[in-house]
Design a protein around this motif. Sequence first.
Motif, short mmCIF file in Angstrom:
data_model
loop_
_atom_site.label_atom_id
_atom_site.label_comp_id
_atom_site.label_asym_id
_atom_site.label_seq_id
_atom_site.Cartn_x
_atom_site.Cartn_y
_atom_site.Cartn_z
N MET A 85 0.98 -1.39 0.04
CA MET A 85 -0.30 0.31 0.22
C MET A 85 1.17 1.45 0.27
N GLU A 86 0.53 1.97 -0.64
CA GLU A 86 1.36 3.37 -0.77
C GLU A 86 0.19 4.55 -0.25
N ILE A 87 0.37 5.34 0.49
CA ILE A 87 -0.46 6.54 0.04
C ILE A 87 0.38 7.74 0.41
N THR A 88 -0.12 9.17 -0.59
CA THR A 88 0.35 10.06 -0.65
C THR A 88 -0.80 10.67 -0.98
N TRP A 89 -0.11 12.06 -0.35
CA TRP A 89 -1.04 13.28 0.38
C TRP A 89 -0.93 14.34 -0.41
N TYR A 90 -1.66 15.22 -0.72
CA TYR A 90 -1.61 16.05 -1.66
C TYR A 90 -2.25 17.70 -1.10
N GLY A 91 -2.09 17.34 0.00
CA GLY A 91 -2.71 19.03 0.54
C GLY A 91 -4.24 18.10 0.82
N LEU A 92 -4.75 19.47 2.52
CA LEU A 92 -5.55 19.69 3.45
C LEU A 92 -6.05 18.03 3.41
N SER A 93 -7.04 17.81 2.74
CA SER A 93 -7.75 16.44 2.95
C SER A 93 -7.51 14.81 1.86
N GLU B 214 -6.50 4.42 18.60
CA GLU B 214 -5.36 3.48 18.70
C GLU B 214 -4.63 2.73 17.48
N PRO B 215 -4.70 3.91 16.26
CA PRO B 215 -4.15 3.75 15.55
C PRO B 215 -3.01 2.66 15.91
N ASN B 216 -2.18 2.19 14.10
CA ASN B 216 -0.24 1.86 14.34
C ASN B 216 -0.10 2.98 14.09
N LEU B 217 -0.82 3.72 13.01
CA LEU B 217 0.19 4.96 12.43
C LEU B 217 -1.13 5.85 12.21
N VAL B 218 -0.67 7.20 12.51
CA VAL B 218 -1.35 8.41 11.94
C VAL B 218 -0.90 9.21 11.13
N ILE B 219 -1.38 9.77 10.09
CA ILE B 219 -1.06 10.67 9.55
C ILE B 219 -1.73 12.21 9.02
N PRO C 212 8.65 15.08 12.95
CA PRO C 212 9.92 14.24 12.74
C PRO C 212 10.25 14.82 10.87
N GLU C 213 10.68 13.94 10.35
CA GLU C 213 11.63 14.13 9.12
C GLU C 213 9.76 14.35 7.99
N HIS C 214 10.25 14.66 7.36
CA HIS C 214 8.73 14.74 6.03
C HIS C 214 9.39 13.87 5.01
N GLN C 215 8.32 12.99 4.81
CA GLN C 215 8.28 11.49 4.02
C GLN C 215 7.54 12.24 2.56
N ILE D 54 3.51 9.94 10.99
CA ILE D 54 4.19 9.90 9.96
C ILE D 54 3.11 11.15 9.67
N VAL D 55 4.64 12.57 9.10
CA VAL D 55 3.97 13.19 8.46
C VAL D 55 4.25 13.52 7.67
N LEU D 56 2.99 13.55 6.01
CA LEU D 56 3.68 13.73 4.78
C LEU D 56 3.56 15.03 4.26
N SER D 57 4.67 14.90 3.35
CA SER D 57 4.57 16.84 2.59
C SER D 57 3.89 16.60 1.33
#
Length: 211
Positions: free
Chosen positions: A1-9, A151-156, A184-187, A204-207
């Motif tokens: 699974m790949e999750i990509t963020w484009y801003g906002l929601s 209680e998720p394993n990961l929060v974005i 943290p470092e952005h991914q 996890i912080v995404l750019s």
Amino acid sequence: MEITWYGLSCFRLAERGAATVVTDPYDSRQIGYSPLKLTADIVTTSHNAPGHSFLEAVQGTPYLISGPGEYEVGGVFITGIQTAGHKTPGEPRNTLYVFDYNSLVIAHLGDINRVPTQSEVEAIGPVHIALIPVGGSLSAARAAEVVSLLEPNLVIPMHYATPGCNIPLEPLSKFLKEMGLSEPEHQPSLKVSNTNLPDETQVIVLSPQRG
């Protein structure tokens, strides 16, 4: 699974052999950022607003999900849970979505404006990855409370102030402070599977990427 963020929601959820999902595509003319030109098999919208339901940003003829219910499309099981707009007259609506990709479960909370009720938490069920608004409809403190409930394993984190966004939102730093974290470092994106999830909740912080 790949999750990509484009801003906002707006995210793109992509898994080999399954339908690709785009969540809450925005109108760049209203929001800022670069125009989106995404492709997807499924589009979900949390509510009808320029920042969350600009379908023209997604090419082709994807399957549209814009409200509560249970859906199965292209090997993805999706549950929509309405959390606002159905009890209080005039209240803006919101539908959060739970995506089950072969038992990897992702919750996109949309523009939720309060902490979910116990019955809503039960309806959401166990979550591996939570996409949570932290700088607008939900305050940083309430966002942290949602994390403790799910209680998720990961929060974005999503829906917070970033360069290029021209709507007034709170910065990510407030949420990280509530979580007791330094930034943290952005991914650029997150690649994840059931086999590499952390035992303790991790942020996890995404750019935001260009669409």
